[in-house]
Design an enzyme around this catalytic site. Structure first.
Site, short mmCIF file in Angstrom:
data_model
loop_
_atom_site.label_atom_id
_atom_site.label_comp_id
_atom_site.label_asym_id
_atom_site.label_seq_id
_atom_site.Cartn_x
_atom_site.Cartn_y
_atom_site.Cartn_z
N GLU A 91 0.97 -0.92 -0.04
CA GLU A 91 -0.01 0.04 0.34
C GLU A 91 0.62 1.26 0.28
OE1 GLU A 91 -1.52 0.85 4.88
OE2 GLU A 91 -1.46 -1.27 4.41
N CYS A 332 0.54 3.46 7.78
CA CYS A 332 0.91 2.15 7.12
C CYS A 332 0.52 1.50 7.69
CB CYS A 332 2.67 2.56 7.15
SG CYS A 332 3.62 2.95 8.63
#
Length: 347
Positions: A91, A332
């Site tokens: 991601e 994150c």
């Protein structure tokens, strides 16, 4: 088959010559990829069918599949979930500021550093990303956004200096004038403190901003939340940081995640102030991202303000990081982890 995004211009020129093609073709191909955002050899109009055939037999353009693309209604932050060719998922996050667009990229799938407050380390390390895979995050992010990305932070999943060679090549590729041409001073690399690699990076005399994930003011406390502290002391990290400053002239950023009742007292702030006083540095105070897998809680606004003001009395520059994309879990590791669990996949 090789990912062409892993190649520098000189490496691709060499391949062209070895395969009976003119070296200038390499620049044409990279113009299509980096300038025109064309990620299919067949669509490169000024490349001969014969060369397209050779390219297709030997290379692929490693642009990942977009699995999910979330946009924050609060501040325009974008979070992108990407599927790699081997089935792994990564991601990245795009943040919009007045000065331009910044992307936070992952450098590894998972992480083996084991920091207690970080979602990306919960399943451990899967593998390193190649230079081209890291670069592909910027390419796909820019194409989806439809605007230039001017800044990069290596603060996504993974420890960049634990993937040193690939990250150094990524920095070369993304800085190249034939590519995205993003200046080193517009790039920040965050590390939990791999001392030998900090010194090795300093010797390159790069202009990348170095950010140190500190998060505690004593080795004893740091060991309880960051296993890397068992290997490198705060003193060793500060020595390496001063060496980096000496070699590059660049200011160091210290990241300090404020965890309620753990490291956010006024005494902690005083200790941090004494530790960093007189150093060419800036402290980025980060309200910790709360995750289900641990009991860490975000510090109160009052405690954050007290911590900030206490630091300033020591002449230490400090700011509180603006929380962005909170409505889309933009920290994150959070989106990847929730997606994998929702699909019943193995972490």
């Amino acid at each position: 088959m090789k990912n062409i995004l892993d190649f520098t211009l000189e490496e691709l020129k060499e391949w062209m010559k070895e395969n009976g093609e003119s070296a200038f073709r390499a620049k044409q191909i990279f113009d299509w990829i980096y300038k025109k955002e064309v990620f299919n050899f067949e669509e490169m109009k000024n490349i001969s069918k014969a060369l397209i055939g050779k390219l297709s037999e030997n290379f692929y353009i490693g642009i990942p599949e977009v699995i999910d693309y979330l946009s924050s209604s609060e501040d325009g932050t974008r979070k992108i979930l990407l599927g790699l060719g081997d089935g792994n998922i990564i991601e990245c996050v795009i943040m919009r500021y007045k000065y331009g667009n910044s992307i936070c990229v992952s450098t590894q799938i998972g992480c083996r550093m084991g920091c207690k407050f970080c979602a990306s380390t919960l399943e451990g390390m899967v593998r390193n990303l190649t230079a081209g895979e890291i670069l592909s995050e910027v390419l796909i992010g820019q194409k989806l956004l439809g605007e230039r990305i001017s800044n990069i932070v290596l603060m996504g999943s993974g420890e960049p200096l634990d993937n040193y060679d690939n990250v150094m090549k990524f920095l070369e590729l993304v800085n190249a004038d034939y590519g995205l041409n993003i200046g080193q001073r517009h790039i920040t690399l965050s590390t939990c403190g791999l001392v030998p690699k900090i010194r090795e990076m300093a010797d390159k005399e790069m202009q990348v901003t170095l950010a140190i994930s500190l998060h505690a003011v004593s080795d004893e406390k740091r060991k309880t939340i960051m296993p890397i502290a068992n290997k490198y002391s705060i003193s060793e990290i500060l020595d390496a940081c001063n060496y980096y400053i000496e070699k590059t002239g660049r200011r160091i950023t210290f990241e300090y995640s404020l965890v309620s009742g753990v490291n956010d007292t006024k005494e902690d702030a005083k200790s941090l102030g004494r530790l960093l006083k007189g150093m060419l540095c800036h402290v980025n105070l980060i309200p910790v991202n709360e995750i289900k897998e641990n009991e860490f809680k975000k510090s109160t606004k009052k405690d954050i303000e007290t911590f900030l003001n206490t630091l300033k009395t020591y002449g230490v520059e400090a700011t509180v990081r603006r929380e962005m994309g909170s409505d889309i879990n933009a920290a994150c590791g959070q989106l990847r982890r929730s997606y994998i669990k929702s699909k019943g996949l193995k972490l």
